[in-house]
Enzyme design. Sequence first.
Site, PDB file in Angstrom:
ATOM      1  N   THR A   1       0.818  -1.211   0.000  1.00 40.69           N
ATOM      2  CA  THR A   1       0.000   0.000   0.000  1.00 40.69           C
ATOM      3  C   THR A   1       0.853   1.264   0.000  1.00 40.69           C
ATOM      4  O   THR A   1       0.424   2.315  -0.485  1.00 40.69           O
ATOM      5  CB  THR A   1      -0.934   0.015   1.214  1.00 40.69           C
ATOM      6  N   CYS A   2       2.045   1.185   0.567  1.00 39.38           N
ATOM      7  CA  CYS A   2       2.901   2.376   0.583  1.00 39.38           C
ATOM      8  C   CYS A   2       3.344   2.767  -0.828  1.00 39.38           C
ATOM      9  O   CYS A   2       3.658   3.936  -1.081  1.00 39.38           O
ATOM     10  CB  CYS A   2       4.128   2.137   1.450  1.00 39.38           C
ATOM     11  N   TYR A   3       3.397   1.796  -1.726  1.00 38.61           N
ATOM     12  CA  TYR A   3       3.901   2.060  -3.072  1.00 38.61           C
ATOM     13  C   TYR A   3       2.834   1.850  -4.136  1.00 38.61           C
ATOM     14  O   TYR A   3       3.150   1.897  -5.323  1.00 38.61           O
ATOM     15  CB  TYR A   3       5.107   1.156  -3.357  1.00 38.61           C
TER      16      TYR A   3
ATOM     17  N   ALA B   1       4.087  -4.085   5.354  1.00 39.05           N
ATOM     18  CA  ALA B   1       3.557  -3.144   4.385  1.00 39.05           C
ATOM     19  C   ALA B   1       4.472  -1.973   4.213  1.00 39.05           C
ATOM     20  O   ALA B   1       4.120  -1.009   3.634  1.00 39.05           O
ATOM     21  CB  ALA B   1       2.181  -2.662   4.824  1.00 39.05           C
TER      22      ALA B   1
END
Length: 1365
Positions: free
Chosen positions: A1332-1334, A1365
């Site tokens: 989700t971070c990327y 994550a």
Amino acid sequence: MTPDATRPVDGRGHAHLHGHSHSHTHSPGPGHNRTSMSELDLLAGLWEEARFARLPWDAPSELRELVEDIDNPKRVHSIHKASRRHNFQQLVQLYIEQLREGCTAEHCSTPTCFNCRRRAVGRAPIRRYNTTSARTLATYLASQDNPEKNLCPNLKPVKIAPAAVNTLVFAPKPPLRDDRAPGVPAKGHAPASRGGSPKTAGSVNGPQPNPPRPRDGRLDGNSTEPPRPASPLKQGDAKKYPRRPNFTITEEPVSKDYRSFAANVFGTVAFKMLEWLTPSAMEDLHMQAQAFQTKPADQAPDVASSNSNSKSGTNTTSSRPKTVQESPVLSADPSGNPTKSQKISRHGNNGKEIRDRIDQSDKEARLEQQQQPQPQPHREPLPAPRSGPQRRNSNAKVRTPKPKRQLSIDPFASDPSSDDPFAGLLISPRTNGGPTDRSARGLKSTSSALSRPISQLSSAGFFDDVTLEKMPAPKLVDFKLKPGRGQLDGARNSETSNQDDSAASGVPSNRSASNSSAQGLDPESESEDDSLLPQTLSRLNAEVVDFICDIIQEDGTAEKHMLEPPLITRFHTRFSGQPKPLKRRPRSSRTYPSDVRLEWKLFVEQTLFYVLSDPQLAVQSFSTQGQLYDSQTLWYCMLRMTRIAPSLVFHSLWMAAASLFAPPKTLQSLRSPTGKLFPKHETPLSNAEAGRLMSICLHALVAAAPVTDSQELSDMSRIRSHGLSLAGSGSVAQQPVALCLQYEDAFADDLALRLARRLFAAITTRRYYDEINNSNLISDEDKEPDVLTPLFSQLDFLNMDAVYILNFSFLDRALHEARVPTLLLDWARAVMLRDWGGNPEVPGDGSFGGALALIQAMYKKRHELLLSDNQFRSEYFADRLDTVQMPVSWLSHTQTRQKLHLLDFPYIFNPETLVSYFRSINFSRMSRAFEESTSLQEKMEVIASRSSLTMHHKEVLMERLKTAAAKYLILDIRRDNVVKDTFNQLWRREERELLRPLKVHLGELDGEEGFDSGGVQQEFFRMVIAEILNPDYGAFTLDERTRMAWFVPGSLEPEWKFELVGLLVSLAVYNGLTLPVTFPRALYRKLLGEPVTELHHIEDGWPDLASGLTTLLEWDESQGLVEDVFARTYEFSVSVFGEHVTREMKAPSQATRASASDAAAPENWPQFPKNTWGAPDTPAPQLGNPDEDEAPLVTHDNRNAYVSDYIRYLTDVSVRPQYEAFERGFRMCLHPKSLGLLNSNILHSIIEGVQEIDISELKRYTRYVGWDASHRTIKDFWSIVRRYDDGMKRKLLEFVTASDRVPVGGVKNMMFILQKNGAVDDPSGHLPTSYTCYGTLLLPEYKDKEILRQRLAMALENAQGFGFA
């Protein structure tokens, strides 16, 4: 006088004429009385020679009632044009002198002065401008706005002729052939050269028969055209008065690089004439012509050669120079009758007077010749230009002795027998056979003699409608001021000839040049005692505009221009009861004679100049019943006038707009504190009058644009907002190249741009006057309305008081509603783009500041003007400004009247650009906080390592400075206690801590491995906001239909919790995150300080309520009374925790008076007790409900007030404590000035994002890692996702990016990556995962489409928690 009219000549001879000044003190008004003698001399000469406009004979009788005479030379169009051109030439001469010679001051600081340039380079060599370069630069400098400001203050008057005159050579004319024996040279006459047609001149010994002329107007001895008869003057008179000069003026042949652009463009005769026709140059040529005339014929060739050598100084021998076009001479028309140029004197009415004047002139000429020494034959050269004490100041109007002959020496005169049908009509009108009025036209002066003849100041190419014959002998001229008007009073002497002369010439010299052509058409008899003054219409109206424009278009005498469409015909219908349109008197032939067409052209031009250049007449012309015409009628009138004479219309309105800079009467009053600061002006305008004049001028600018449909209008506005002239392949809109070029021609017109600059500059000037005036007023009732109020009142198409003059169709009026506001914005942008220097700090006054002021005023009125926010955006500025540094520097900018910043007007930028500026400011503050803490931490480590502190003391020091040295704002949150942990860790945080980058450790105490690079933060905010907005929590309520959250009136939760909720929202915005919340737009309006007073402000949050209140306002009482049908009481009621709370609503003024008189009657909404048992001094809110019988009913009279008060109680009064606490927390992390960049829609998008997800757009911007877009699995993936409903789409987006909202700007501003995660043959294999971070979805390659659908749905339904994550 206006700033563009002839101005006084100062000590240096500067003609303050061509410039454009925004300051009224630099612009003399129409009543300017301090006119210098040189200007009076110039006006006197022009008044004597200019072609006067008179009402043609075939004008309708209705038009004659509007005719009036002009007794002020400055209001005569032909005189105005000639004086402007004359003063422009003087200004060019001064600039040439400044560029080539410079001043003599020691410390000159004028950059264009040669003395300054020479001093700046020191001992280094400097190259002087040559004549062509100096002429080019001087023409450019003299063409700028307010050109006098660039003149060197130390420049001395020009005392020598321009250098360009040195290239002119006087040469004798070749002898004429004997026309009686064509082809055989007469005795004593040389044959014509082969190079071209020979030039002819009259002999000093007697008249010579004119050779025949070919159709091109050149003299040719071989022509077969029959010779013209001699003049009707007696032979003896002709001997005394030579008709032609016996010389030609040629230009020395010079070597020219024909590949050079500058040499071929700026070295042309047209540019050189700017120097040849200056007073000093004409004086020099006049002296040489007189000297040349006195030499015998056999000496003329040597004299010319000597003159050439003396001027050039280098060329001793040269080839035969090319002859220029011969000067105007006495000639005869093809029929053998003398033309108008044969007129010897304009002050006699019979042949005897003419002969008497010729005899007297001849006697004086011979007397002067006897007094002057004769040059020696073949030896003495022409006298060199005078210098030293012998030369007079030639930059003023030069006085010359009485001429010895009626000799014209203009080198570039127009031939009366050329193809121009109007060439023989350039004389002033006369009366029919009336007695000579000795005082009819003469302008007398007791203090100055008449200036030089006009032919010595001009030529046909520069002074339109001015004859080229030399004026009569100089005489005294007197300018008398008419009492109470402050204008020059002039009359014209009778100059009529007898009827025999008129009949012989074939061209009438009576009252009007058109009378001759009128005789065969049976016109009305003209009054013999009509004034000889020029005539004009005293005012215009829509019917007259149609009439005169139809005539000009029918005659084909309209000005050539680039505006589209070039011609306009009537496209309106007539109201019933209106009179029939004006028509010309009937004629016998199909087309009008050329002289009648010229009469109409001159009269129409004079009328347009006279009316449009006067602010009072212009306003009166387009007003009725004290109000301006409706916007479309005014636009139509301007459209028609700008298609027949656009230059004249724009220039005249520019002159009238000078009155906008005159201070109002209150500032000129002797009792006013500012009375000494502003000079008195004869006709100052009030703001209402100035606004009407400005509206007229702005409609003229709108009329300059091409007439298009609504789609073309919108597209062209978008194209030009990007600073583009043509729409390229990647442009925001596509329109044909031809239309784009038509727009460019209109908005690049110099005169239209000059008018626009003056109008916009007047806006800020009038507002400065208002500020000064308001500071002197005691009562607000005396304040004048804003100068733009009349314009907006006229553009309010729902105004029932509008005065409709012309009848247009419904479609035309609908198109016009969008046309005027859109084109006004385009004109403001055009001025801004041309004047902008690339700096975000822009002037607050002048044309740029005025354009911004107009855009700002229109933005505030955008709903009434039917304008959208998109129409105000100018992408040109955003593309050229730094996205990071510029908004940061704006924070320290202080706005003043003289200096503004473009970000003070955020509506000219698009939302995506504003969001980037807003985030740049936040990132800058975050970076500064991070660097400060990092620097402090490094200093602490250095101090600790070098000091002699014990380990214990070092630990204590580091612990105490831990807060100051922390680089991040770190939150440790447990999933099962999100709200409590969040409130505990945010409580009493310092501002410097909140400004650092945010890091969230979510669930790490429970064993989750989450490295926060953005995804953990999104998950944290999603969880904490969902719990806070839960209605069970008791702080917010959710609408069942819209699912929007709003504060609970009288909530049991303490205010500090609402403050922490606002702080959470502020942290998310500060760190660039979107929140899964849905607030009504009313909240965002309140956060930005915008009022919430209209029904459309609440319709998104409370649609049912807004619908009911709308029905109440629109109810027709013919179907029943409001109080009977709706049965509403004037109360506000809510249901909270099962209790019904009602209060009677009060207007804000009533609540204020109640609070002041009775402390027990506050307007605040009652609050519930903050504990379970209740407070003894706080009764339950429901106990204060009024009785049903006491509440008043809502009626037809108070229903509008009821709706306004209900909206105020809903969004303000009932939730005031909760909202104020929330607002305090919201502003903790955000710079207050940065919020000024946003509007409610942009702030809504920043906080909530965009909920609509376009899968096609998402697919377009998706990137692939390990996959190919044509792979089967990728095709199956998009086929499955495209069939998802909105809920599943949001889950997919949240699974990949940790947010179910699209950020501001759309999908293109987010990362969505599909990465291959191996191949899975087992149907029960691993599920899709994500970073989700990327924004990365790890998608395995499944066996078939059905397995992919099942595994993807399972991953989306169970997406909670993090692995890594």
